[in-house]
Design an enzyme around this catalytic site. Structure first.
Site, PDB file in Angstrom:
ATOM      1  N   SER A   1       0.867  -1.187   0.000  1.00  0.00           N
ATOM      2  CA  SER A   1       0.000   0.000   0.000  1.00  0.00           C
ATOM      3  C   SER A   1       0.896   1.227   0.000  1.00  0.00           C
ATOM      4  CB  SER A   1      -0.861   0.002   1.253  1.00  0.00           C
ATOM      5  OG  SER A   1      -0.014   0.194   2.371  1.00  0.00           O
ATOM      6  N   LYS A   2       0.274   2.383  -0.029  1.00  0.00           N
ATOM      7  CA  LYS A   2       1.010   3.652  -0.034  1.00  0.00           C
ATOM      8  C   LYS A   2       2.008   3.710   1.123  1.00  0.00           C
ATOM      9  CE  LYS A   2      -1.149   7.508  -2.244  1.00  0.00           C
ATOM     10  NZ  LYS A   2      -1.970   8.656  -2.139  1.00  0.00           N
TER      11      LYS A   2
END
Ligand code: GLU
Length: 472
Positions: free
Chosen positions: A245-246
């Site tokens: 994820s980010k």
């Protein structure tokens, strides 16, 4: 055979590291065949048929990201949405050949099928209600969908260059929709038609598309077209094995650019993320083109490690050609100086970066540490440096300035010698002259060795900077 690969992103967000790696593998495979085989082309197709989610900003981010990474594509970009007529034509062909049929199921009927499947814990399967029904039974005023009449017996097998041979029982694949009731072709149909028309020979993409490959194979067969070679690459996971994820670094490539990463370092890191050549870690672009093959793509998911990327980036900076590095940091320097960097200053940078690059992990640090070479006198002096410039040290600098005026051969070793003699005669320590000189010449309290700074700045600029601070 000319190898034709394609990168087919949906422009719904930035070009993240996973997409960049897919693009890189396709680019390398095509370029390998261009250089060492019978030819290769890397094509770019923007899959923008989802008009609600596709944005111009995302398309631009894909172009910018690929260009920045040096992953140039051949021929014009293909926008999938511009090919709708051709998609409809292929559907017409399937209807004519009997490989497709119109389905008039109402949304309620489909909802019921979905509900039944859910109750049994099974995936939704269309029950084939209109597969063999007489079209004359069609209810009036209902816009149909068009579905593929897929085989219900036997298996569909794909030979994937990464995953090996995989097959599914055809009975597990229902008749997929090719045309929605609103008249728009589906993604599955568009991909197959475009890959065929673009003469794509190898489909290299993330393994989240592996299950699509079975249905796409059925569609290629129904249309009587050659099936491309598939290579589904394992996805990139976070360092702890979870979904990337980010938070774990799954940022857009432009975020890495803004953090001072070199495009070559990113490509090198992404290459190693899922592909290997022995134990080699630093692999140049030319070597990558020479060595890349689908056979050496790893079967297991790769783990994204920002620290590793950072260390590869420092290695690229340290081994980087200083003139290339100077060009890469030029926009940062111009922003910081609010103006252009003069020719003299660029020459100073080209020389000075040779040592500063060893102290920088990224281009931001490189620019910050070398900005004093990019300026011309008068330079800004920061607060810490200003504190060093007291009455005592300034009078010391005035004294040194007089001596400097007589040095004709402005070389580092001569300056070393001169300063050593000076401190010996004055009976002081080197730090007592080096720090005030540093403050005056660089405007900061940290820099490369002071005689290196003097020699890189040159006599004229050094003397001007010393005059600026010592002038009363
Ligand atoms: N447009 C798809 C995506 O962005 C890729 C389709 C494909 O490579 O076949 O995930």
């Amino acid at each position: 055979m000319t190898v034709i690969t394609r990168f087919a992103p949906s422009p719904t967000g930035f070009l993240h590291v996973g997409g960049a790696r897919t693009a890189l593998f396709n680019w390398l495979f095509a370029n390998h065949h261009k250089a060492y085989g019978e030819g290769g082309e890397f094509l770019l197709r923007i899959e923008d048929t989802d008009r609600n989610r596709s944005t111009k900003k995302a398309v631009d981010a894909i172009f910018d990201g690929l260009s920045w990474l040096g992953l140039n594509w051949d021929h014009d970009v293909i926008f999938q949405v511009s090919r709708v007529d051709r998609h409809l034509e292929a559907i017409e062909q399937l209807l004519t050949s009997g490989h497709a049929y119109r389905c008039y199921c109402s949304p309620e009927e489909l909802a019921e099928m979905r509900e039944q499947a859910r109750a049994q814990g099974l995936p939704m399967m269309y029950n084939g209600k209109w597969r063999d029904r007489d079209p004359a039974d069609a209810p009036a005023g209902v816009a149909p969908t068009i579905r593929l009449r897929s085989s219900k017996e036997g298996i569909t097998k794909i030979t994937d260059h990464v995953q090996g041979e995989i097959s599914v029982k055809n009975e597990t694949l229902d008749d997929m929709i090719l045309l929605r009731s609103d008249g728009t072709p589906t993604y599955m149909l568009a991909v197959v038609v475009d890959d065929h028309d673009m003469a794509v020979t190898h489909v290299i993409r993330g393994d989240d598309h592996l299950t699509n490959a079975f249905r796409q194979t059925q569609l290629f067969e129904a249309l009587g077209w050659n099936i491309p070679v598939f290579a589904h690459i394992p996805l990139i996971h976070a360092a702890d094995g979870s979904k990337l994820s980010k938070r774990h670094g799954a940022l857009g490539v432009e975020a890495y650019r803004d953090m001072g990463f070199l495009p070559d370092a990113i490509c090198n890191y992404l290459l190693r993320l899922g592909w290997s050549h022995g134990d080699d870690e630093i692999i140049s672009r030319d070597q990558a083109i020479e060595w890349f093959s689908l056979n050496t793509i790893n079967k297991s998911a790769a783990r994204f490690d920002v620290e590793k990327l950072t260390s590869i980036n420092s290695e690229y900076i340290q081994s980087g050609d200083t003139e290339i590095l100077a060009k890469l940091i030029m926009p940062l320097l111009q922003t910081s100086l609010k103006g252009r960097v003069s020719e003299y200053a660029t020459e100073r940078l080209n020389t000075g970066l040779a040592s500063i690059k060893y102290r920088s992990k990224n281009l931001i640090e490189l620019a910050e540490k070398s900005v004093f070479y990019a300026k011309n006198s008068p330079i800004d002096v920061d607060d810490k440096a200003r504190k060093i410039l007291t009455e005592d040290t300034l009078s010391r600098l005035r004294d040194i300035l007089k001596g400097f005026a007589d040095i004709t051969d402005w070389q580092k070793d001569i300056l070393d010698c001169w300063l050593n003699t000076y401190i010996e005669n004055a009976d002081i320590k080197m730090g007592e002259v080096a720090q005030p000189l540093r403050a005056a010449l660089t405007g900061t309290t940290a820099s490369p060795g002071i005689t290196e700074v003097l020699s890189v700045l040159g006599k004229h600029e050094s003397i001007r900077r010393l005059e600026d601070v010592t002038r009363v």
